[in-house]
Write an enzyme that holds these catalytic residues in place. Sequence first.
Site, PDB file in Angstrom:
ATOM      1  N   ARG A 137       0.748  -1.283   0.126  1.00  0.00           N
ATOM      2  CA  ARG A 137       0.023  -0.054   0.131  1.00  0.00           C
ATOM      3  C   ARG A 137       0.705   1.185  -0.016  1.00  0.00           C
ATOM      4  O   ARG A 137       0.619   2.643  -0.462  1.00  0.00           O
ATOM      5  CB  ARG A 137      -1.085   0.124   1.056  1.00  0.00           C
ATOM      6  CG  ARG A 137      -1.840  -1.115   1.296  1.00  0.00           C
ATOM      7  CD  ARG A 137      -2.973  -1.176   0.249  1.00  0.00           C
ATOM      8  NE  ARG A 137      -3.798  -2.053   0.529  1.00  0.00           N
ATOM      9  CZ  ARG A 137      -4.990  -2.128   1.146  1.00  0.00           C
ATOM     10  NH1 ARG A 137      -5.189  -1.156   2.015  1.00  0.00           N
ATOM     11  NH2 ARG A 137      -5.815  -3.178   1.216  1.00  0.00           N
ATOM     12  N   HIS A 170      -0.431  -4.191   6.801  1.00  0.00           N
ATOM     13  CA  HIS A 170       0.255  -2.839   7.308  1.00  0.00           C
ATOM     14  C   HIS A 170       1.573  -2.956   8.205  1.00  0.00           C
ATOM     15  O   HIS A 170       1.573  -4.047   8.976  1.00  0.00           O
ATOM     16  CB  HIS A 170      -0.517  -1.781   7.849  1.00  0.00           C
ATOM     17  CG  HIS A 170      -1.558  -1.219   6.634  1.00  0.00           C
ATOM     18  ND1 HIS A 170      -3.012  -1.405   6.997  1.00  0.00           N
ATOM     19  CD2 HIS A 170      -1.281  -0.545   5.654  1.00  0.00           C
ATOM     20  CE1 HIS A 170      -3.770  -0.658   5.694  1.00  0.00           C
ATOM     21  NE2 HIS A 170      -2.690  -0.281   5.135  1.00  0.00           N
ATOM     22  N   CYS A 257      -6.627   1.386  13.386  1.00  0.00           N
ATOM     23  CA  CYS A 257      -7.153   1.559  12.092  1.00  0.00           C
ATOM     24  C   CYS A 257      -8.523   2.358  12.402  1.00  0.00           C
ATOM     25  O   CYS A 257      -8.889   3.283  11.546  1.00  0.00           O
ATOM     26  CB  CYS A 257      -7.466   0.482  11.217  1.00  0.00           C
ATOM     27  SG  CYS A 257      -6.314  -0.705  11.277  1.00  0.00           S
TER      28      CYS A 257
HETATM   29  C1  CIR Z   1      -8.179  -2.220   4.054  1.00  0.00           C
HETATM   30  O1  CIR Z   1      -7.704  -3.603   3.394  1.00  0.00           O
HETATM   31  O2  CIR Z   1      -7.722  -1.500   3.547  1.00  0.00           O
HETATM   32  C2  CIR Z   1      -9.111  -2.543   5.066  1.00  0.00           C
HETATM   33  N1  CIR Z   1      -9.932  -3.502   4.962  1.00  0.00           N
HETATM   34  C3  CIR Z   1      -8.282  -2.425   6.306  1.00  0.00           C
HETATM   35  C4  CIR Z   1      -7.499  -1.691   6.879  1.00  0.00           C
HETATM   36  C5  CIR Z   1      -6.802  -1.483   8.057  1.00  0.00           C
HETATM   37  N2  CIR Z   1      -6.019  -0.306   8.237  1.00  0.00           N
HETATM   38  C6  CIR Z   1      -5.030  -0.361   9.204  1.00  0.00           C
HETATM   39  O3  CIR Z   1      -4.498  -1.367   9.652  1.00  0.00           O
HETATM   40  N3  CIR Z   1      -4.578   0.902   9.275  1.00  0.00           N
END
Ligand code: CIR
Length: 262
Positions: A137, A170, A257
Site C-alpha cells: 500500500r 500494514h 485503524c
Molecule cells: C483495507 O484492506 O484497506 C481494510 N480492509 C483494512 C484497513 C486496515 N487499516 C489499518 O491497518 N490501518
Amino acid sequence: MFSKAITRKPGANYADGLTTVDLGMPDFNKTLAEHDNYLVALRQCGLSLHELPADLRFPDGTFVEDTAILLPESSQLGHGAIVSRPGAQSRVGEVSAMEQTLHEFFPELGYISAPGTMDGGDICEAGSHFFIGISLRTNEEGGRQLAEWLASKGYTSSFVDIRQTAGILHLKSGISYIGDNRLVVIDSLADHPSFQGFELVRVAAGEEYAANCIRVNDYVLIAAGFPRFEASLRALGYQLIVVDMSEFQKMDGGLSCLSLRF
Ligand code: CIR
C-alpha cells in the site's frame, strides 16, 4: 497526550471492503456494537470524539487511520497533518472526504503526490522517530515524501520493508509503539535494525493479531482473546482496556485503524 479522535461509523456495506484473511463474513450488528465499545474505550482514555457518519461510497471508510498522519499539538516537536494517498484504488476517495474534517483542526495540510502512495496504517510514531512501512500500500516514493515532510517538522524516520513479511497488511499490523521506549513486535519483525535501541515486547506465536494495540494517554487498548500478550503488558504495569475486535479482524483491521488520534 491526546485530547481528540476522529472516527467513522461502519456502513451497511462494510463487508464489501477489502480483506486478505479468510475468517468469514463480518456480522453487521456485531460490527456496530464493537465499534460503539471502541468509542466508549476512547472516551475512557479522556478523548473527545469527532464522529463521522457512515459513507456508503467507501466500505473500508471506518478505517480512518489510513487517510492521514497527525502530529498533535502536544507532540514533542512540530505539529500538523498530512493527507495520505491510499495504495488501494477503492480507498483513494476516502481522503477528500477526510480533508474537510482535518481542516477544522489543522489550518494547513501536507499531501502525498503521485506516484507516491501511503496508507496511515504503515506509519508508526515512536516519540521523535517514525517507522515508515514499505508495503503493498505504501511505496518508496510515498515513504520518501512523508520522510521529507516529517523532517520539516523535526522528526527522524526510517523505512521498514514489510513486502516479504507474511501475514501483515500494514506495518502497524505487526508493530506498535506503547511509549516508554517500548515497541510491541511480532517475531518476524523483531530483528529489524531500525528497532535496535527500543525495548521489544514480543507477541507470542499464534497471538500476532494482538501486535496492533494503541497507547492512549494512561491506557493501552488491546484486542480481546490474546491472554499471553495481555499478561505480559499487565506485568509491565500498563492499565489495559480490552476491546472485542472480531468483526474488524475479519476485514484486516485493528485497533489503530479505527481512529485518528491527536
Ligand atoms: C483495507 O484492506 O484497506 C481494510 N480492509 C483494512 C484497513 C486496515 N487499516 C489499518 O491497518 N490501518
